[in-house]
Design an enzyme around this catalytic site. Sequence first.
Site, mmCIF file in Angstrom:
data_model
loop_
_atom_site.group_PDB
_atom_site.id
_atom_site.type_symbol
_atom_site.label_atom_id
_atom_site.label_comp_id
_atom_site.label_asym_id
_atom_site.label_seq_id
_atom_site.Cartn_x
_atom_site.Cartn_y
_atom_site.Cartn_z
ATOM 1 N N ARG A 1 0.885 -1.250 -0.149
ATOM 2 C CA ARG A 1 -0.473 0.147 0.128
ATOM 3 C C ARG A 1 0.535 1.031 -0.133
ATOM 4 O O ARG A 1 0.269 2.664 -0.269
ATOM 5 C CB ARG A 1 -0.614 0.156 0.902
ATOM 6 C CG ARG A 1 -1.737 -1.425 0.140
ATOM 7 C CD ARG A 1 -3.011 -1.227 2.291
ATOM 8 N NE ARG A 1 -1.999 -2.313 3.047
ATOM 9 C CZ ARG A 1 -2.368 -2.283 4.198
ATOM 10 N NH1 ARG A 1 -3.436 -1.525 4.770
ATOM 11 N NH2 ARG A 1 -1.904 -3.180 5.123
ATOM 12 N N GLU B 1 3.856 -9.677 15.494
ATOM 13 C CA GLU B 1 3.253 -9.815 16.323
ATOM 14 C C GLU B 1 3.149 -11.042 16.761
ATOM 15 O O GLU B 1 3.834 -11.799 17.585
ATOM 16 C CB GLU B 1 1.900 -9.738 16.335
ATOM 17 C CG GLU B 1 1.052 -9.212 18.221
ATOM 18 C CD GLU B 1 -0.397 -8.339 17.611
ATOM 19 O OE1 GLU B 1 -0.366 -7.689 16.550
ATOM 20 O OE2 GLU B 1 -0.836 -9.138 19.395
HETATM 21 P P1 AMP Z 1 4.297 -1.173 11.570
HETATM 22 O O1 AMP Z 1 2.931 -2.189 13.038
HETATM 23 O O2 AMP Z 1 3.939 0.076 11.647
HETATM 24 O O3 AMP Z 1 4.883 -2.095 11.218
HETATM 25 O O4 AMP Z 1 2.644 -2.339 10.443
HETATM 26 C C1 AMP Z 1 2.890 -2.687 10.266
HETATM 27 C C2 AMP Z 1 2.071 -2.556 8.680
HETATM 28 O O5 AMP Z 1 0.324 -3.249 8.838
HETATM 29 C C3 AMP Z 1 2.052 -1.651 7.983
HETATM 30 O O6 AMP Z 1 2.140 -1.579 6.657
HETATM 31 C C4 AMP Z 1 0.695 -1.411 7.577
HETATM 32 O O7 AMP Z 1 0.023 -0.982 6.943
HETATM 33 C C5 AMP Z 1 -0.199 -2.276 8.270
HETATM 34 N N1 AMP Z 1 -1.122 -1.955 9.514
HETATM 35 C C6 AMP Z 1 -0.911 -2.004 11.012
HETATM 36 N N2 AMP Z 1 -2.008 -2.272 11.463
HETATM 37 C C7 AMP Z 1 -3.032 -1.653 10.589
HETATM 38 C C8 AMP Z 1 -4.672 -1.458 10.816
HETATM 39 N N3 AMP Z 1 -5.093 -1.451 12.000
HETATM 40 N N4 AMP Z 1 -5.004 -1.026 9.758
HETATM 41 C C9 AMP Z 1 -4.150 -1.598 8.613
HETATM 42 N N5 AMP Z 1 -3.228 -1.641 8.358
HETATM 43 C C10 AMP Z 1 -2.131 -2.033 9.103
#
Ligand code: AMP
Length: 178
Positions: free
Chosen positions: A63, A100
């Site tokens: 995205r 996670e």
């Molecule tokens: P991060 O925890 O910042 O590494 O997020 C990991 C990836 O998952 C990112 O590219 C976000 O686009 C996606 N992501 C994480 N949490 C969400 C959420 N609640 N809704 C949509 N996309 C998410």
Amino acid sequence: MMTLSEKINSAIRTIPNFPKEGIQYKDISTLFLRPDIIQEIIDASANALKEHRVEVIAGIESRGFLLGAAIAAKMQLPFVMIRKAGKLPAETYKATYDLEYGSATIEMHIDAIRQGSRVAIIDDVLATGGTALAASELIKRAGAYPIVSSFIAELAFLNGAKKLEDIGIQCLSLVKYQ
Ligand code: AMP
């Protein structure tokens, strides 16, 4: 008149318990049905990044590609793809980071970024910051500088921005969820 963040907020759909129990999933597919708002996001992001004298735009699969390539074209800057493992055909740098459950690996071509370049990292949602942090490692491996990151939305309660700002990467986001 609605502000840009109000427009984005009204166009993003929140899906509870996707992909698993307890996650409030921010669905940007509905936002991308609105070209008027997308155009405003591209213009606002390009303007904000201009102040950081960015020389390269790096988007995170998938995205981060949607807006990243559009922002790069608007700013007339090179766009670099940071991809999931196994997708890039030439020699790559790799970074593995914890999710996670389990882990993930992302890659970038070793010849994609010129040494010393000022780079912006683009993704749709900033959650824990783990993905953007791994992207910043790839950029540093190439001898370039990840100086700023730009997101449509930030899940502020997960403190991803602090993680990035602690290592000198500024975080820009158009909507913050508390
Ligand atoms: P991060 O925890 O910042 O590494 O997020 C990991 C990836 O998952 C990112 O590219 C976000 O686009 C996606 N992501 C994480 N949490 C969400 C959420 N609640 N809704 C949509 N996309 C998410």
